[in-house]
Design a protein around this motif. Structure first.
Motif, short mmCIF file in Angstrom:
data_model
loop_
_atom_site.label_atom_id
_atom_site.label_comp_id
_atom_site.label_asym_id
_atom_site.label_seq_id
_atom_site.Cartn_x
_atom_site.Cartn_y
_atom_site.Cartn_z
N PRO A 30 0.81 -1.23 0.00
CA PRO A 30 0.00 0.00 0.00
C PRO A 30 0.84 1.27 0.00
CG PRO A 30 -0.24 -1.21 2.07
CD PRO A 30 0.50 -2.10 1.14
N ALA A 31 2.07 1.20 0.53
CA ALA A 31 2.89 2.41 0.58
C ALA A 31 3.13 2.95 -0.83
CB ALA A 31 4.22 2.13 1.26
N LEU A 32 3.27 2.05 -1.79
CA LEU A 32 3.50 2.49 -3.16
C LEU A 32 2.33 3.31 -3.67
CD1 LEU A 32 5.17 -0.53 -4.97
CD2 LEU A 32 6.20 1.52 -3.99
N ALA A 33 1.14 3.03 -3.14
CA ALA A 33 -0.03 3.78 -3.58
C ALA A 33 -0.16 5.09 -2.83
CB ALA A 33 -1.29 2.95 -3.39
N ILE A 34 0.61 5.20 -1.73
CA ILE A 34 0.47 6.41 -0.92
C ILE A 34 1.44 7.51 -1.35
CG2 ILE A 34 0.64 7.34 1.43
CD1 ILE A 34 -1.78 5.57 1.02
N TYR A 35 2.72 7.18 -1.49
CA TYR A 35 3.74 8.22 -1.75
C TYR A 35 3.40 9.19 -2.87
CZ TYR A 35 6.87 5.45 1.24
OH TYR A 35 7.43 4.76 2.27
N PRO A 36 3.16 8.69 -4.10
CA PRO A 36 2.94 9.66 -5.18
C PRO A 36 1.74 10.57 -4.90
CG PRO A 36 3.18 7.45 -6.06
CD PRO A 36 3.04 7.31 -4.58
N GLY A 37 0.68 9.97 -4.35
CA GLY A 37 -0.52 10.75 -4.06
C GLY A 37 -0.24 11.84 -3.04
N VAL A 38 0.52 11.48 -2.00
CA VAL A 38 0.83 12.48 -0.98
C VAL A 38 1.63 13.62 -1.60
CG1 VAL A 38 2.21 12.89 1.09
CG2 VAL A 38 0.72 10.90 0.96
N LEU A 39 2.56 13.27 -2.48
CA LEU A 39 3.33 14.34 -3.13
C LEU A 39 2.44 15.25 -3.97
CD1 LEU A 39 6.76 12.82 -4.14
CD2 LEU A 39 6.26 14.70 -2.58
N ILE A 40 1.51 14.63 -4.72
CA ILE A 40 0.59 15.45 -5.52
C ILE A 40 -0.18 16.37 -4.58
CG2 ILE A 40 -1.40 15.44 -7.07
CD1 ILE A 40 -0.56 12.66 -7.97
N LEU A 41 -0.74 15.78 -3.54
CA LEU A 41 -1.55 16.55 -2.60
C LEU A 41 -0.75 17.71 -2.02
CD1 LEU A 41 -4.09 16.90 -0.86
CD2 LEU A 41 -3.14 15.25 0.73
N LEU A 42 0.46 17.40 -1.51
CA LEU A 42 1.26 18.46 -0.89
C LEU A 42 1.61 19.55 -1.90
CD1 LEU A 42 3.70 16.50 1.45
CD2 LEU A 42 1.72 17.90 2.06
N THR A 43 1.98 19.13 -3.10
CA THR A 43 2.36 20.13 -4.10
C THR A 43 1.19 21.04 -4.44
OG1 THR A 43 3.85 18.48 -5.01
CG2 THR A 43 3.42 20.42 -6.36
N VAL A 44 0.02 20.43 -4.67
CA VAL A 44 -1.12 21.25 -5.06
C VAL A 44 -1.56 22.15 -3.91
CG1 VAL A 44 -3.49 21.21 -5.92
CG2 VAL A 44 -1.85 19.56 -6.76
N VAL A 45 -1.54 21.61 -2.69
CA VAL A 45 -1.86 22.46 -1.54
C VAL A 45 -0.89 23.63 -1.48
CG1 VAL A 45 -1.75 22.58 0.97
CG2 VAL A 45 -3.00 20.73 -0.11
N ALA A 46 0.41 23.33 -1.65
CA ALA A 46 1.41 24.39 -1.57
C ALA A 46 1.19 25.45 -2.64
CB ALA A 46 2.81 23.80 -1.71
N VAL A 47 0.90 25.00 -3.86
CA VAL A 47 0.67 25.96 -4.95
C VAL A 47 -0.53 26.85 -4.62
CG1 VAL A 47 -0.07 26.13 -7.33
CG2 VAL A 47 1.77 24.59 -6.74
N ASN A 48 -1.60 26.23 -4.10
CA ASN A 48 -2.77 27.03 -3.74
C ASN A 48 -2.45 28.05 -2.65
OD1 ASN A 48 -4.85 26.12 -5.44
ND2 ASN A 48 -5.02 24.23 -4.27
N LEU A 49 -1.64 27.62 -1.67
CA LEU A 49 -1.29 28.54 -0.59
C LEU A 49 -0.44 29.69 -1.12
CD1 LEU A 49 -0.51 26.09 2.33
CD2 LEU A 49 -2.45 27.63 2.10
N VAL A 50 0.47 29.39 -2.03
CA VAL A 50 1.28 30.47 -2.61
C VAL A 50 0.36 31.46 -3.32
CG1 VAL A 50 3.02 31.04 -4.34
CG2 VAL A 50 3.37 29.11 -2.80
#
Ligand SMILES: Nc1ncnc2c1ncn2[C@@H]1O[C@H](COP(=O)(O)OP(=O)(O)OP(=O)(O)O)[C@@H](O)[C@H]1O
Ligand code: SF4
Ligand SMILES: [Mg+2]
Lengths: 308, 316, 317
Positions: free
Chosen positions: A274-294
């Motif tokens: 399951p970790a393989l299914a988590i990492y990329p998604g978390v990165l997408i989530l964090l990146t998009v959240v960060a972009v929105n915050l910027v």
């Protein structure tokens, strides 16, 4: 003639100083900016990191499938023994590049449509805005899939180019740009309308300025603020689109990793890894959240009212 | 007002007409052509036979002619045959559409009340801790790729906790409760995906109305806070919210496509996705057109509703 | 000799968007206005809010084509594009300057648009002209938001002066300024008037200011010219009832009181449905039946230099 009146001469760059100060005080936006910068550096340095760790990003090693995190494979390996961390960084490169390039391309188109629409008004405006509404009313994901599935050789593009590996990258940039320009077009139009009737534009016209002059010298610099904010939001959306398309198999194709297509197989691995299914998604989530915050930070920074 | 509605409807009809042409062309640009797909892997096919088949199906005609034929047939409800299932397109799409409709309606039944609740609770004290939590939730929702949300839900609820099935659908004739269990995760996924945007709108709209004069008056009259928020605030904040809901049908449709693919539900989205993967041109075209019509119709409704409620819009 | 500016029978009508209830309405902002300005002369244009002053100023400066009529500058028709020796100064000094441009670039903009002047020379001339209007030369590297309203208006005047115009259209350049600043800017304009041969179309609400600056005065009401006369004639021997009404409550310089309601009683009629005959008859103390039926032409007043549009022009109050 007249005596010079008192002047308090501040430093000429003070608009930007004030904005930077306001932005800095937006703690979330600052954190997000730092995160994005670090992420971009890590992605750019993916190969250096791979070398330093002594892993070959594309090497398949069937004896090392699903190995847990170790000092060599910091995040473990995937279903055919490739290093997950290095693949994530390579994937990030694609996601960030697609996000920026598609936003730039679609944004340029949207600004063109919006500024022309707002500047000319009348029939041109009505026509262009109906067109924008049309595109806005399309179901975006199905449309992206169809566009992603288009056989480019039917468009008469040179076969040699179509066989090159960068095609799927550029295709997705163009496909997303084709669909996601409407928000920017509407914002540019509204901003143009509010600027074009200001007296400084009239003054330039009275001196004989052409439309092109007014658009480049007066309109564009004055609508930059809302556009930067809208652009940031668009980057976030584009990254989501890219990952979805690549996930569904219509975007960037393996073996080139992207955060989206790294999840394509994850569906079968939800029980085993399951970790393989988590990492990329978390990165997408964090990146998009960060972009929105910027984007949020920029909005606050450019709004002088937020000083109070 | 009637003229306005008529004009907007006519415009929408025109857009659908134009879009049908654009989509027809786009589908035509997908790899292969229908005859190739039909005869694929059949060793006895000779070039002459191919040519005959082409003429028979009219594929050798110019594009505009083919489009015109397709349009005339489509207007009578004949969207052609599916070349994977060898059945009329509508026979495949109609049940799929019903399935998707079920998913969308259930999703809205979850996401609208939740968004109204969270949005108005957050709006009561902007930047308070409740507001901050709700904002983080909303931001997470709009920043998550929906297919990944589905994956996470599958891992958590189906694999780890084993509460719910990971996908598929129940046998025909299964008890209602069992049918519903298959819908829980898809609805949850789609609702998490759509709520973020909605919460943000409700919150912004509520903050604005709660600051309006009539609300201050209501407060000054000493009405209970929840009466003020519910009776006066929410009702007035609804107009923009209703519009946003209508306008979000397009993204709901997009989300449904991904969710259905992830959970293996036999809905519209999956039908279109499979059709594109299998080069089932007629199904893909009809499905896309349907999705466009739904999106357009909902934004038209939003426009008209706004026009009825806010007279200024009518004068443009 | 041809006058510098020749405005002939200019009308501007705005069609207002088709309403749902009836035919399109037409707003007559300017109706059949003619006047001339000689080189170096200052013509003041006065009138209440909505009387069409700004619209007329836009036509004169080529920003708007008239619906009918013609405007000639030194015998040639004014076009909406191309180089013109006419410059504008606006009412609102905040909207007049591009907030994203350096003051030096703002002032030099007419030269940049015209072309043929090097960047260095533009800079040079911008700083010279800025000192002329009373600002330090270093202002060229500042942004507009660092200046006060009066200073901004000086910058706008500098921009108008830099290309050596022959006519400046100034649309209420003082009315947005603080009273204390108004007289400074007024003096600046007066100085320039005396030292340079530039003609002005000076639009104003403020008859006190007009009395200070104008050579001649034109009075506008509901888009029509009521009276046009030399300053002295107009202030000492007004021959149109509307002009008299305006003068009965002449504010002193600097007060900048708005005109609406002054002297003339009642509401200004809507330019969408102007009164029949003489447009002023609904408020005119001298109105008679003739006034509601026949439009008075703008004609010379017997024994005077001025023109007035009144059936009873010149005959006592
Ligand atoms: N672009 C336009 N479209 C429609 N009507 C207009 C337009 N510009 C001006 N008008 C109308 O024309 C009339 C004259 O306006 P104008 O701005 O020329 O008056 P003004 O004398 O300058 O008034 P003020 O003293 O308030 O500046 C007004 O009734 C105004 O509403
Ligand atoms: S024409 Fe009649 S109404 Fe008009 S100004 Fe003269 S007296 Fe008054
Ligand atoms: Mg005006």
């Amino acid at each position: 003639m007249t005596v010079a009146t008192n002047l308090t001469l501040e430093a000429p760059q003070s608009i930007w100083n004030a904005r930077w100060n306001r932005f800095r005080r937006h703690r979330l936006a600052m954190t997000a900016t730092i995160f994005l910068i670090l992420l971009a550096i890590a992605c750019a340095a993916a190969d250096l990191i791979a070398n330093a760790l002594g892993v070959d990003p594309s090497a398949v090693d069937l004896f090392e499938r699903f190995s847990p995190p170790s000092s060599k494979h910091l995040l473990g390996t995937d279903e055919i023994g490739r290093d997950v961390l290095v693949r994530l960084l390579h994937g990030g490169r694609i996601s960030l590049m697609v996000g920026l390039l598609a936003t730039a391309l679609g944004g340029a188109f949207g600004v063109l449509i919006g500024v022309v629409s707002g500047f000319l008004e009348g029939r041109t405006d009505a026509f262009l805005m109906r067109f924008t509404d049309c595109v806005l009313s399309l179901p975006i994901i199905p449309l992206l899939i169809v566009l992603g599935a288009v056989d480019l050789s039917k468009l008469g593009l040179p076969q040699a180019w179509l066989n090159s590996p960068s095609v799927s990258f550029w295709r997705i940039v163009v496909v997303i740009a084709l669909v996601d320009w409407t928000a920017i077009a509407r914002i540019s139009r509204a901003a143009t309308l509010s600027v074009k009737h200001r007296d400084f534009v009239q003054a330039a016209r009275a001196s004989g300025a052409t439309r092109l002059y007014n658009i480049t010298a007066h309109i564009l610099p004055n609508i930059a603020t809302p556009l930067i904010v809208a652009g940031a939001l668009t980057v976030g959306r584009v990254i989501l689109f890219e990952s979805t398309l690549s996930f569904l198999g219509f975007g960037v194709v393996p073996p080139t990793p992207t955060w989206g297509n790294m999840l394509t197989n994850a569906q079968e691995l939800v029980t085993s890894a399951p970790a393989l299914a988590i990492y990329p998604g978390v990165l997408i989530l964090l990146t998009v959240v960060a972009v929105n915050l910027v984007g949020d930070g920029v909005r606050v920074a450019f709004d002088p009212r937020s000083d109070s | 007002m009637i003229r306005y509605s008529l004009r907007r409807s006519l415009q929408a009809a025109l857009v659908i007409f134009v879009m049908s042409f654009v989509l027809y062309n786009l589908i035509g640009l997908m790899p292969g052509d229908p005859i190739d797909v039909m005869l694929e892997g059949n060793p006895s096919v000779t070039p002459e036979l191919m040519a005959q088949m082409r003429a028979l199906y009219g594929v050798d005609q110019p594009l505009v002619v083919r489009y015109w034929r397709w349009l005339l047939a489509a207007l009578t409800g004949d969207f052609g045959y599916s070349n994977t299932y060898f059945r009329p397109v509508l026979e495949i799409l109609v049940p799929a559409i019903l399935q998707t409709l079920k998913l969308m309606v259930l999703t809205l039944m979850v996401s609208i009340p939740v968004s109204l609740l969270l949005g108005s609770v957050a709006a009561r004290r902007p930047n308070g801790w409740v507001d901050n939590i709700v904002s983080v939730l909303a931001l997470t929702s709009i920043s998550s790729p929906i297919f990944w949300l589905a994956l996470v839900f599958i891992i958590v609820f189906a694999v780890k906790l084993q509460w719910l099935p990971a996908g598929g659908s129940s046998m025909a004739g299964a008890p209602l409760m069992e049918q519903l269990t298959y819908l829980v995760l898809p609805v949850l996924t789609l609702a998490s995906f759509t709520s973020g945007q909605l919460i943000r709108y409700v919150r912004a709209s509520m903050i604005e109305t709660l600051n309006a004069d009539f609300i201050r008056t209501a407060r000054a009259k000493g009405l209970a806070e929840h009466t003020v928020v519910l009776r006066h605030g929410l009702r007035n904040a609804m107009l923009p919210v209703v519009t946003v809901i209508a306008l979000s049908f397009g993204s709901l449709m997009s989300g449904a496509l991904v969710v259905e693919t992830m959970y293996g539900m036999l809905g519209m989205g999956k039908a279109v996705y499979d059709a594109i993967v299998n080069k089932d041109f007629n199904v893909a075209l009809a499905g896309l057109l349907f999705a466009t019509v739904v999106t357009l119709a909902s934004s038209l409704l939003a426009d008209l509703a706004y026009g009825w409620l806010d007279p200024r819009v009518r004068l443009e | 000799m041809t006058p510098l500016l020749d405005v002939r029978d200019v009308s501007v009508r705005f069609p207002l968007g088709g309403s749902w209830f009836g035919a399109k309405q037409i707003l007559r902002a300017v109706e059949g206005v003619s006047f001339q300005i000689a080189a170096g002369e200052t013509l003041a244009l006065v009138g209440e809010s909505g009387s069409g002053k700004t619209t007329l100023g836009h036509v004169v400066s080529g920003l708007r084509s008239p619906t009918s009529g013609s405007v000639e500058f030194r015998g040639e028709a004014i076009t909406r594009s191309g180089e013109k020796p006419i410059q504008l100064v606006f009412q609102d000094p905040f909207s007049a300057l591009d907030p994203r441009m350096l003051v030096g670039d703002i002032v030099a903009e007419p030269l940049r648009i015209r072309g043929g002047v090097s960047t260095a020379e533009r800079r040079d001339r911008a700083s010279r002209i800025l000192t002329q209007v009373g600002l330090p030369a270093e202002s060229i590297s500042r942004y507009p938001h660092q200046f006060s309203g009066g200073q901004r208006q000086r910058i706008a005047i500098a921009r108008a002066l830099i290309s050596d115009p022959q006519l400046i259209v100034a649309d209420e350049p003082l009315s947005a300024l603080d009273v204390s600043v108004q007289s400074q800017v007024l003096n600046l304009i007066k100085d320039i008037q005396e030292s340079q041969q530039i003609a002005y179309l000076f639009i104003s609400h403020d008859l006190g200011v007009v009395n200070h600056l104008a050579d001649r005065v034109a009075v506008l009401y509901l888009g029509r010219l009521m009276e046009i006369a030399t300053r002295q004639d107009l202030f000492e021997r007004p021959s149109h009832p509307y002009t008299r009404a305006l003068l009965t409550s002449l504010p002193r310089v600097g007060r900048g009181r708005r005109l609406p309601g002054q002297g003339a009683h009642g509401e200004i009629p809507s330019p969408l449905s102007p009164p029949s005959g003489c447009v002023f008859h609904t408020r005119c103390p001298r109105a008679e039946k003739l006034c509601t039926e026949q439009v008075p032409e703008l004609l010379p007043v017997e024994g005077r230099t001025q023109l007035a549009a009144c059936h009873f022009r010149g005959s006592g109050p």
